[in-house]
Design a protein around this motif. Sequence first.
Motif, PDB file in Angstrom:
ATOM      1  N   VAL A   8      34.363  23.468  20.647  1.00  0.00           N
ATOM      2  CA  VAL A   8      34.725  24.243  19.461  1.00  0.00           C
ATOM      3  C   VAL A   8      34.632  23.313  18.258  1.00  0.00           C
ATOM      4  CG1 VAL A   8      36.534  25.569  18.309  1.00  0.00           C
ATOM      5  CG2 VAL A   8      36.252  25.755  20.780  1.00  0.00           C
ATOM      6  N   GLU A  10      34.877  23.650  13.954  1.00  0.00           N
ATOM      7  CA  GLU A  10      35.132  24.466  12.763  1.00  0.00           C
ATOM      8  C   GLU A  10      35.189  25.955  13.094  1.00  0.00           C
ATOM      9  OE1 GLU A  10      32.276  23.314   9.782  1.00  0.00           O
ATOM     10  OE2 GLU A  10      33.289  21.388   9.457  1.00  0.00           O
ATOM     11  N   GLU A  11      36.006  26.273  14.082  1.00  0.00           N
ATOM     12  CA  GLU A  11      36.282  27.653  14.500  1.00  0.00           C
ATOM     13  C   GLU A  11      35.107  28.357  15.171  1.00  0.00           C
ATOM     14  OE1 GLU A  11      38.372  29.993  11.586  1.00  0.00           O
ATOM     15  OE2 GLU A  11      39.347  28.199  10.795  1.00  0.00           O
ATOM     16  N   ARG A  12      34.026  27.653  15.484  1.00  0.00           N
ATOM     17  CA  ARG A  12      32.910  28.257  16.202  1.00  0.00           C
ATOM     18  C   ARG A  12      32.853  27.649  17.590  1.00  0.00           C
ATOM     19  NH1 ARG A  12      28.229  28.481  18.461  1.00  0.00           N
ATOM     20  NH2 ARG A  12      26.340  29.511  17.762  1.00  0.00           N
ATOM     21  N   GLY A  13      32.803  28.505  18.592  1.00  0.00           N
ATOM     22  CA  GLY A  13      32.733  28.044  19.970  1.00  0.00           C
ATOM     23  C   GLY A  13      31.299  27.983  20.471  1.00  0.00           C
TER      24      GLY A  13
END
Length: 82
Positions: A8, A10-13
């Motif tokens: 993960v 910056e809030e992106r998986g």
Amino acid sequence: MTEPAALVFEERGFSLPELDAMADGLAATLTKMGVAAGERVAVMASNRPEFVTAVHAIWRLGAARYSSVPHGSTTRSTTHLH
């Protein structure tokens, strides 16, 4: 069912299959550039998904990663790359 995030940032998986596909693509590009097993590849990147992808692509080719910017020093990397 969606794959769980293996990374993960910056809030992106990023799932393992997604990271795998990114590493495969980079490994193919590096191969076209002439990178082969046993060679060293300079990596200039911060702690981002692209860094993880680069490391895995290099390992898949049997090459070794060379950190060319230790502790953010661009002067040192210029010396090492010339």
